[in-house]
Design an enzyme around this catalytic site. Sequence first.
Site, PDB file in Angstrom:
ATOM      1  N   LEU A  17       0.917  -1.326  -0.031  1.00 38.41           N
ATOM      2  CA  LEU A  17       0.039   0.052   0.005  1.00 38.41           C
ATOM      3  C   LEU A  17       1.065   1.165   0.043  1.00 38.41           C
ATOM      4  CD1 LEU A  17      -2.951   0.774  -0.106  1.00 38.41           C
ATOM      5  CD2 LEU A  17      -2.888   1.178   2.470  1.00 38.41           C
ATOM      6  N   ASP A  18       0.648   2.031  -0.777  1.00 39.19           N
ATOM      7  CA  ASP A  18       1.628   3.348  -1.200  1.00 39.19           C
ATOM      8  C   ASP A  18       1.168   4.346  -0.515  1.00 39.19           C
ATOM      9  OD1 ASP A  18       3.242   1.826  -2.882  1.00 39.19           O
ATOM     10  OD2 ASP A  18       2.538   2.730  -4.799  1.00 39.19           O
ATOM     11  N   GLY A  44       3.282  -1.456  -5.268  1.00 37.44           N
ATOM     12  CA  GLY A  44       4.087  -2.589  -5.317  1.00 37.44           C
ATOM     13  C   GLY A  44       4.325  -3.146  -6.613  1.00 37.44           C
ATOM     14  N   THR A 213      14.766   0.536 -20.383  1.00 36.54           N
ATOM     15  CA  THR A 213      13.736   1.745 -20.379  1.00 36.54           C
ATOM     16  C   THR A 213      14.805   3.152 -20.066  1.00 36.54           C
ATOM     17  OG1 THR A 213      13.360   1.329 -17.913  1.00 36.54           O
ATOM     18  CG2 THR A 213      12.125   0.294 -19.584  1.00 36.54           C
ATOM     19  N   ALA A 216      11.408   9.422 -20.270  1.00 41.11           N
ATOM     20  CA  ALA A 216      10.638   9.793 -21.221  1.00 41.11           C
ATOM     21  C   ALA A 216      11.234   9.874 -22.737  1.00 41.11           C
ATOM     22  CB  ALA A 216      10.664  11.358 -21.021  1.00 41.11           C
ATOM     23  N   ALA A 242       5.269   3.960 -10.914  1.00 42.44           N
ATOM     24  CA  ALA A 242       4.800   2.860 -11.601  1.00 42.44           C
ATOM     25  C   ALA A 242       4.856   2.869 -13.211  1.00 42.44           C
ATOM     26  CB  ALA A 242       3.118   2.200 -11.199  1.00 42.44           C
ATOM     27  N   ALA A 243       5.308   3.577 -13.710  1.00 40.35           N
ATOM     28  CA  ALA A 243       5.587   3.733 -15.202  1.00 40.35           C
ATOM     29  C   ALA A 243       6.469   2.718 -15.624  1.00 40.35           C
ATOM     30  CB  ALA A 243       6.336   5.122 -15.535  1.00 40.35           C
ATOM     31  N   GLY A 244       7.510   2.397 -14.819  1.00 41.78           N
ATOM     32  CA  GLY A 244       8.379   1.139 -15.200  1.00 41.78           C
ATOM     33  C   GLY A 244       7.654  -0.204 -15.057  1.00 41.78           C
ATOM     34  N   ASP A 245       6.601  -0.222 -13.986  1.00 44.04           N
ATOM     35  CA  ASP A 245       5.806  -1.532 -13.837  1.00 44.04           C
ATOM     36  C   ASP A 245       4.672  -1.550 -15.052  1.00 44.04           C
ATOM     37  OD1 ASP A 245       7.382  -1.897 -11.506  1.00 44.04           O
ATOM     38  OD2 ASP A 245       5.735  -0.797 -10.499  1.00 44.04           O
ATOM     39  N   GLY A 280      -0.990   7.951  -8.620  1.00 43.23           N
ATOM     40  CA  GLY A 280      -0.926   6.494  -7.931  1.00 43.23           C
ATOM     41  C   GLY A 280      -0.282   5.595  -8.876  1.00 43.23           C
TER      42      GLY A 280
HETATM   43  O1  RIB Z   1       7.358   0.770  -8.853  1.00 48.96           O
HETATM   44  C1  RIB Z   1       6.561   1.624  -8.105  1.00 48.96           C
HETATM   45  C2  RIB Z   1       6.276   0.883  -6.971  1.00 48.96           C
HETATM   46  O2  RIB Z   1       7.519   0.844  -6.030  1.00 48.96           O
HETATM   47  C3  RIB Z   1       5.148   1.503  -5.826  1.00 48.96           C
HETATM   48  O3  RIB Z   1       3.980   1.216  -6.119  1.00 48.96           O
HETATM   49  C4  RIB Z   1       5.833   1.039  -4.486  1.00 48.96           C
HETATM   50  O4  RIB Z   1       4.790   0.193  -3.961  1.00 48.96           O
HETATM   51  C5  RIB Z   1       7.164   0.476  -4.702  1.00 48.96           C
HETATM   52  O5  RIB Z   1       6.971  -0.906  -4.931  1.00 48.96           O
END
Ligand code: RIB
Length: 316
Positions: A17-18, A44, A213, A216, A242-245, A280
């Site tokens: 949880l962020d 996460g 990656t 930009a 979370a751009a990388g995720d 987020g």
């Molecule tokens: O990559 C972004 C994530 O890194 C966030 O959501 C945070 O929880 C950390 O795990």
Amino acid sequence: MNARVRDTLLVAGSANLDFVVRASHVPAPGETVLGREFATFPGGKGANQAVASARAGGVATRMLLALGNDGFARTIEHSLADAGVEMQVVRSVQPTGTAFICLSDDAENAITVAPGANSALLGNELSSLQGVSHLLLQLETPLEAVTAYALAAREAGVQVVLNAAPARALPTELLRSVDVLVVNEGELAAITGHHGSVAECLALLDCPCVVVTLGARGCCARQQARFFLQSGFKVQAVDTTAAGDTFCGALVATLHLGQPLPAALRYACAASALACTRLGAQSSIPQRAEVEALLRSDDRHAHPDEHVLAAYCGLV
Ligand code: RIB
């Protein structure tokens, strides 16, 4: 195992949880910054990547994760279920993982993770790989377990994709089991121990496919001896969390759907650009229709800056 029944993308990894506070800038060591708005978001790296895969559409996405027995866990489970991710939850006595994020006005962030229950994702928790085409891993859960999962997947003929984040050196046996490695420039330097150009670092890695990656700027990939470049999509960024995720989940989902690497890189770059336009982590990850709209609008413009990207990567 019959290749025709491999219809599932499995993500094994972290969920947090962020806790996010917006501020003018990210504090330097020893500095206190008076921030502004505060909010919590499901996050996460593992869970974000699972959501990105599910939102790519047409991909049965399953996630192996460890959560505590608390309200934070229920928020995360709700977000994953809402995105259509099937969950296999290891219930830990430790609290659900949390991440503390300072988000600056220029959309950058600094993140500290308290892993909590994520530490309970151990090597023996991986269940059947029947029907799994790709296993997507990150490094926010114990490294021994990540390595065990990668070895088991390689043994079962499953494609192993590792997003080596957060940055750290990798054991050789893990690296040898990886089919696709996804890293940013810092992670690439940590793995290779080299601080030269992207092309120089890529030459040091034995992995069949490595994707780097570049924020930009876009991304650069090497598949065997061939290089591919994809320029970034220009957006008004408000939060790069979370751009990388999003890139990782979208990339693997697109590969799972049978697209060639250049098309998967393009889709993943567009998805991650859109994720930067919203606040987020999981809340920012786009649906396929939104990504396709951006891709369609981009079709009207050539990318004049690809030679700039090639020069940046040390490819020309
Ligand atoms: O990559 C972004 C994530 O890194 C966030 O959501 C945070 O929880 C950390 O795990």
